[in-house]
Scaffold this motif. Sequence first.
Motif, PDB file in Angstrom:
ATOM      1  N   VAL A  92      33.782  30.554  23.997  1.00 27.78           N
ATOM      2  CA  VAL A  92      34.434  30.807  25.272  1.00 27.78           C
ATOM      3  C   VAL A  92      33.668  30.104  26.390  1.00 27.78           C
ATOM      4  CG1 VAL A  92      35.162  32.588  26.913  1.00 27.78           C
ATOM      5  CG2 VAL A  92      35.240  33.038  24.447  1.00 27.78           C
ATOM      6  N   SER A  93      34.402  29.441  27.282  1.00 25.19           N
ATOM      7  CA  SER A  93      33.790  28.825  28.458  1.00 25.19           C
ATOM      8  C   SER A  93      34.820  28.776  29.576  1.00 25.19           C
ATOM      9  CB  SER A  93      33.279  27.416  28.144  1.00 25.19           C
ATOM     10  OG  SER A  93      34.339  26.567  27.749  1.00 25.19           O
ATOM     11  N   ASP A  94      34.359  28.541  30.795  1.00 26.75           N
ATOM     12  CA  ASP A  94      35.230  28.439  31.965  1.00 26.75           C
ATOM     13  C   ASP A  94      35.572  26.963  32.186  1.00 26.75           C
ATOM     14  OD1 ASP A  94      36.256  28.284  34.664  1.00 26.75           O
ATOM     15  OD2 ASP A  94      35.484  30.316  34.958  1.00 26.75           O
ATOM     16  N   PHE A  95      36.872  26.660  32.263  1.00 25.66           N
ATOM     17  CA  PHE A  95      37.283  25.254  32.377  1.00 25.66           C
ATOM     18  C   PHE A  95      36.789  24.617  33.685  1.00 25.66           C
ATOM     19  CE2 PHE A  95      40.499  27.480  34.760  1.00 25.66           C
ATOM     20  CZ  PHE A  95      40.901  26.600  35.761  1.00 25.66           C
ATOM     21  N   ARG A  96      36.418  25.456  34.660  1.00 23.98           N
ATOM     22  CA  ARG A  96      35.926  24.927  35.929  1.00 23.98           C
ATOM     23  C   ARG A  96      34.441  24.587  35.881  1.00 23.98           C
ATOM     24  NH1 ARG A  96      38.078  30.103  39.093  1.00 23.98           N
ATOM     25  NH2 ARG A  96      36.954  30.926  37.268  1.00 23.98           N
ATOM     26  N   GLY A  97      33.776  24.919  34.773  1.00 26.53           N
ATOM     27  CA  GLY A  97      32.353  24.639  34.644  1.00 26.53           C
ATOM     28  C   GLY A  97      31.473  25.641  35.343  1.00 26.53           C
ATOM     29  N   THR A  98      32.006  26.797  35.727  1.00 26.74           N
ATOM     30  CA  THR A  98      31.224  27.824  36.412  1.00 26.74           C
ATOM     31  C   THR A  98      30.634  28.791  35.391  1.00 26.74           C
ATOM     32  OG1 THR A  98      33.209  29.178  36.699  1.00 26.74           O
ATOM     33  CG2 THR A  98      32.634  27.664  38.487  1.00 26.74           C
ATOM     34  N   PRO A  99      29.560  29.500  35.728  1.00 29.00           N
ATOM     35  CA  PRO A  99      28.958  30.456  34.797  1.00 29.00           C
ATOM     36  C   PRO A  99      29.947  31.562  34.419  1.00 29.00           C
ATOM     37  CG  PRO A  99      27.465  29.984  36.605  1.00 29.00           C
ATOM     38  CD  PRO A  99      28.780  29.378  36.978  1.00 29.00           C
ATOM     39  N   LEU A 100      29.824  32.030  33.208  1.00 31.55           N
ATOM     40  CA  LEU A 100      30.677  33.120  32.744  1.00 31.55           C
ATOM     41  C   LEU A 100      30.296  34.422  33.439  1.00 31.55           C
ATOM     42  CD1 LEU A 100      30.715  32.382  28.918  1.00 31.55           C
ATOM     43  CD2 LEU A 100      32.576  31.982  30.535  1.00 31.55           C
ATOM     44  N   PRO A 101      31.281  35.310  33.702  1.00 33.05           N
ATOM     45  CA  PRO A 101      30.949  36.610  34.295  1.00 33.05           C
ATOM     46  C   PRO A 101      30.344  37.543  33.260  1.00 33.05           C
ATOM     47  CG  PRO A 101      33.289  36.480  33.862  1.00 33.05           C
ATOM     48  CD  PRO A 101      32.730  35.130  33.522  1.00 33.05           C
ATOM     49  N   GLN A 102      29.700  38.583  33.732  1.00 31.12           N
ATOM     50  CA  GLN A 102      29.170  39.601  32.852  1.00 31.12           C
ATOM     51  C   GLN A 102      30.311  40.422  32.257  1.00 31.12           C
ATOM     52  OE1 GLN A 102      26.220  41.970  34.826  1.00 31.12           O
ATOM     53  NE2 GLN A 102      25.152  40.191  35.688  1.00 31.12           N
ATOM     54  N   ALA A 103      30.049  41.045  31.105  1.00 31.50           N
ATOM     55  CA  ALA A 103      31.083  41.832  30.443  1.00 31.50           C
ATOM     56  C   ALA A 103      31.400  43.101  31.223  1.00 31.50           C
ATOM     57  CB  ALA A 103      30.649  42.179  29.018  1.00 31.50           C
ATOM     58  N   GLY A 104      30.384  43.733  31.819  1.00 35.60           N
ATOM     59  CA  GLY A 104      30.611  44.977  32.559  1.00 35.60           C
ATOM     60  C   GLY A 104      31.177  44.728  33.937  1.00 35.60           C
ATOM     61  N   VAL A 105      31.788  45.760  34.498  1.00 33.47           N
ATOM     62  CA  VAL A 105      32.341  45.674  35.846  1.00 33.47           C
ATOM     63  C   VAL A 105      31.674  46.722  36.725  1.00 33.47           C
ATOM     64  CG1 VAL A 105      34.573  44.785  35.085  1.00 33.47           C
ATOM     65  CG2 VAL A 105      34.228  47.251  35.274  1.00 33.47           C
ATOM     66  N   SER A 106      31.649  46.463  38.008  1.00 35.60           N
ATOM     67  CA  SER A 106      31.074  47.399  38.959  1.00 35.60           C
ATOM     68  C   SER A 106      32.075  48.495  39.277  1.00 35.60           C
ATOM     69  CB  SER A 106      30.687  46.661  40.246  1.00 35.60           C
ATOM     70  OG  SER A 106      31.857  46.185  40.912  1.00 35.60           O
ATOM     71  N   ALA A 107      31.655  49.464  40.084  1.00 40.23           N
ATOM     72  CA  ALA A 107      32.553  50.551  40.491  1.00 40.23           C
ATOM     73  C   ALA A 107      33.755  50.025  41.254  1.00 40.23           C
ATOM     74  CB  ALA A 107      31.785  51.562  41.333  1.00 40.23           C
ATOM     75  N   LYS A 108      33.616  48.862  41.884  1.00 41.51           N
ATOM     76  CA  LYS A 108      34.726  48.252  42.615  1.00 41.51           C
ATOM     77  C   LYS A 108      35.614  47.393  41.719  1.00 41.51           C
ATOM     78  CE  LYS A 108      32.185  48.102  46.999  1.00 41.51           C
ATOM     79  NZ  LYS A 108      31.675  47.220  48.082  1.00 41.51           N
TER      80      LYS A 108
END
Length: 287
Positions: A92-108
């Motif tokens: 898995v990678s981002d086609f824009r070349g940006t870092p992947l997000p973390q698996a967890g999400v914040s309260a927001k």
Amino acid sequence: MTLPATDEPGRTAPDDRSVLVLRLAGPLQSWGAQGAFNVRDTRPEPTKSGVTGLLAAALGLPRGAPLDELTALRMGVRADVPGTLLRDYHVVSDFRGTPLPQAGVSAKGTQRSTAPAKYTHVTSRYYLQDALFVVALEGRPELLHRLVAAVRAPRFFLALGRRSCPPTQPIVLGIESGRLESVLRDLPWQASDRAKSSYAYKLGRRRGLDGPFRPATVPCSVTLDHADGDDVLQDVPLSFDPHDRAFVGRRVRQEWLRIPTGFSHPDAATEIEAGEDIHDPFELLGR
């Protein structure tokens, strides 16, 4: 397929209930139970959450709709063709070349970028290939007839555990009277004619014959909802809301049943009479 009334505590008499029989088959199936983002597993048979999700999609229920009516159905699964396990390798990678997000999400509900920055991620997804299951659902006849109409004209796309796994037809085999166990025991083997022929030739070779051996019955593993079951599966959905997904456990009983093969001229009355044990673990391989 009608049985006499039961005295089992807490069970409704069979006269008040019917059994909806579904055929779940396709090139790929995946019935995840405990999968994480990087490893999407599959159980060896359909889960209660997966079957409930299929029926909810057929009815057109929204994600947050109550599921009590569907999860109250008593379920049994018979593995007519267990299939084989497939591991699908992903990067898995981002086609824009940006870092992947973390698996967890914040309260927001937002995701931060990985730290240190991660640009690729390896995942594994598991599937069952060429499997066929008979799923029986015991409940009120009016509900079962409504489900039959919904599955034959679904509101949403139907899938065998994941959206990438469409089912083959037919899905609905009908509504039967009687109890869950008797329906699963009496329904003929649903394997294709080609699979049956291959099985007969392999069985003939095992017996030292020059040709096929066509038995009257074949052993199939069965998993049944049962209040006194020895095993617990954590796959009963309380909600499919992506922000509030929750599951509870159910007790199940696992056993083997001899079911009719459907051969027009079987070579033996039953395998048991031929001196063979009902459970031959190697008999299911290569089917």
